[in-house]
Enzyme design. Structure first.
Site, mmCIF file in Angstrom:
data_model
loop_
_atom_site.group_PDB
_atom_site.id
_atom_site.type_symbol
_atom_site.label_atom_id
_atom_site.label_comp_id
_atom_site.label_asym_id
_atom_site.label_seq_id
_atom_site.Cartn_x
_atom_site.Cartn_y
_atom_site.Cartn_z
ATOM 1 N N HIS A 1 -0.507 8.773 9.582
ATOM 2 C CA HIS A 1 -0.819 9.585 9.135
ATOM 3 C C HIS A 1 -0.822 10.838 9.813
ATOM 4 O O HIS A 1 -1.366 12.023 9.134
ATOM 5 C CB HIS A 1 -2.582 10.003 8.855
ATOM 6 C CG HIS A 1 -3.639 8.577 8.367
ATOM 7 N ND1 HIS A 1 -3.391 8.473 6.693
ATOM 8 C CD2 HIS A 1 -3.850 7.089 9.148
ATOM 9 C CE1 HIS A 1 -3.904 7.685 6.639
ATOM 10 N NE2 HIS A 1 -3.640 6.484 7.566
ATOM 11 N N THR A 2 0.394 10.967 10.607
ATOM 12 C CA THR A 2 1.175 12.176 11.126
ATOM 13 C C THR A 2 2.899 12.524 9.867
ATOM 14 O O THR A 2 2.426 13.651 9.597
ATOM 15 C CB THR A 2 1.559 12.143 11.757
ATOM 16 O OG1 THR A 2 2.382 11.045 12.250
ATOM 17 C CG2 THR A 2 0.565 12.561 12.885
ATOM 18 N N GLY B 1 0.008 -6.665 2.018
ATOM 19 C CA GLY B 1 -1.832 -6.587 2.677
ATOM 20 C C GLY B 1 -2.029 -6.313 4.621
ATOM 21 O O GLY B 1 -2.596 -6.397 4.654
ATOM 22 N N GLY C 1 -0.249 -4.686 6.636
ATOM 23 C CA GLY C 1 -0.182 -2.442 6.582
ATOM 24 C C GLY C 1 1.160 -2.571 7.537
ATOM 25 O O GLY C 1 1.733 -1.792 8.474
ATOM 26 N N LEU C 2 2.543 -3.731 7.186
ATOM 27 C CA LEU C 2 3.792 -3.843 7.976
ATOM 28 C C LEU C 2 4.883 -3.366 7.036
ATOM 29 O O LEU C 2 6.096 -3.383 7.246
ATOM 30 C CB LEU C 2 3.617 -5.176 8.159
ATOM 31 C CG LEU C 2 3.441 -5.890 9.582
ATOM 32 C CD1 LEU C 2 3.838 -7.112 9.874
ATOM 33 C CD2 LEU C 2 2.644 -4.676 10.800
ATOM 34 N N SER D 1 5.830 -3.689 3.557
ATOM 35 C CA SER D 1 6.614 -4.667 2.620
ATOM 36 C C SER D 1 6.940 -4.351 1.285
ATOM 37 O O SER D 1 8.168 -4.552 1.129
ATOM 38 C CB SER D 1 5.534 -5.988 2.379
ATOM 39 O OG SER D 1 4.145 -5.378 1.737
ATOM 40 N N ASP E 1 7.707 4.977 6.650
ATOM 41 C CA ASP E 1 8.831 3.355 5.623
ATOM 42 C C ASP E 1 8.979 3.292 5.408
ATOM 43 O O ASP E 1 10.430 2.254 5.676
ATOM 44 C CB ASP E 1 7.430 2.917 5.079
ATOM 45 C CG ASP E 1 5.479 3.213 5.683
ATOM 46 O OD1 ASP E 1 5.658 3.123 6.543
ATOM 47 O OD2 ASP E 1 4.669 2.965 4.744
#
Length: 389
Positions: A38-39, A130, A132-133, A135, A180
């Site tokens: 969250h940075t 789902g 958190g990687l 996708s 990401d």
């Protein structure tokens, strides 16, 4: 070009679905963010690396202005849409078509920015959705590379990352940062990517835990994660409100943390600021440890990050906390939740000869609580997005 092993079956599936061979197969990886959660949308620093697991897209050029997408993970009718159009999120697609908003959204953003056109797509993945990687970003980046190659557009990868992010923000309606997509497109094997999310500047930082007889485990907690469900957006809005009250462009610019905390009357905003500012410091410290070859010392950084995400940013979830606690009791060096929060995955740094004990401890802790058993991936720093065939 020598085809990657995973490309041939997907190409064959494309031929069966569309009655012709694809023009190529493109692949983009998921990512693990070693530290820096969250940075990114606070214009700070992140330290991700690419996974070996990812999303592959077989594609063929179309000149009729249509993008048609099929997925081996989502059986059913293909989704067809024009590449010229407004935000997909405004068109009210039903849930069963929601996955296709990502490739269609990328096609629309690239059409407007770079002049690319349509394509027929067949999508496959060995990256759990789902978890958190990332996708979604992997799908966006594989699609973006495919469209650029199919239509002869030579785009800079940083520009392409920004366009893929725009597609997720504007087309899908998910308020993600730039991390990401940058990780999926810019990471290289054996390295983590130190990314300044304000300037877009990045550098490769050597990261080879195996050289120190360490393993980084990804634990899919089986609690599904989605950043478009509102909680992620609320955290972002809280950070933006705090920055405005502090008179800075973004929380990255807070240099006097104690003074900032004293000046904010809202205890929730104080907690958000404390996490973001200290997490940025942890990223820079972790990069220094990696450059010094002190991979084993990352454990304390991971633990501090998890506590901050749990207590200050308040986005952890029971399965994540249990996985981290069980891993540490089994002798792991450190662990933390990763991703947007409220579900997804955990990473655990452990001695390689202790990895099985750590896996067993986490699995046993889940069984005691009658939770779905976790899944495990070995997280090896891998290549970024590329043409696979």
């Amino acid at each position: 070009m020598t085809a990657a092993p995973e490309a041939a079956p997907l190409a064959a599936g494309f031929a069966a679905a569309y009655g012709r061979a694809p023009d190529g197969v493109w692949r983009a990886p998921g990512r693990v963010n070693l530290i820096g959660e969250h940075t990114d949308y606070n214009e700070g620093f992140v330290l991700p690396f690419a996974l070996a697991h990812g999303v592959s897209v077989a594609a063929a050029r179309r000149d009729d202005g249509i993008v048609e997408a099929r997925s081996l993970q989502v059986p059913g009718e293909p989704v067809s849409a024009p590449v010229d159009g407004g935000p997909v999120v405004a068109e009210g697609w039903p849930p069963e078509r929601a996955w296709a908003a990502y490739p269609v959204g990328v096609a629309r953003v690239l059409r407007a920015a770079l002049g690319t056109g349509g394509a027929s797509l067949l999508i496959d993945a060995d990256l759990p959705r789902g978890a958190g990687l990332s996708s979604s970003a992997a799908l966006e980046c594989a699609t973006a590379l495919a469209l650029c190659d199919l239509h002869g557009v030579d785009a800079d990868r940083r520009e392409l990352a920004a366009l893929a992010q725009r597609a997720e923000n504007e087309q899908v309606g998910a308020p993600c940062g730039i991390m990401d997509q940058s990780a999926s497109l810019l990471c290289t094997p054996g390295n983590a990517l130190l990314l300044d999310c304000r300037s877009g500047l990045s550098g490769q930082v050597p990261y080879a835990p195996g050289d120190a007889d360490l393993t980084l485990l990804v634990v899919d907690t089986r609690a599904s994660h989605a950043i478009g469900d509102g909680d992620y957006g609320r955290r972002r809005a809280e950070c933006e409100e705090a920055a405005a009250l502090l008179g800075v462009p973004a929380l990255r610019d807070v240099t006097d943390l104690a003074g900032a905390l004293r000046s904010l009357p809202d205890p929730v905003l104080r907690r958000r600021v404390q996490h973001v500012v200290t997490e940025n410091h942890r990223v820079e410290a972790a990069a220094g440890l990696l450059r010094a070859g002190a991979v084993a010392d990352l454990g304390a950084m991971l633990n501090a990050s998890h506590l901050s995400l749990r207590d200050q940013f308040e986005i952890s979830w029971p399965q994540a906390d249990t996985a981290v606690d069980a891993a540490l009791r089994a002798g792991a060096r450190g662990g933390r939740m990763i991703g947007g929060g409220f579900g997804g995955s955990v990473i655990v740094l452990t001695a390689a000869d202790r990895a099985d004990r750590v896996r067993d401890a986490i699995t046993a802790a889940y069984a005691e609580r009658a939770w779905t058993a976790p899944a495990f991936l070995d997280a090896v720093p891998s290549a970024g997005a590329h043409r696979a065939a």
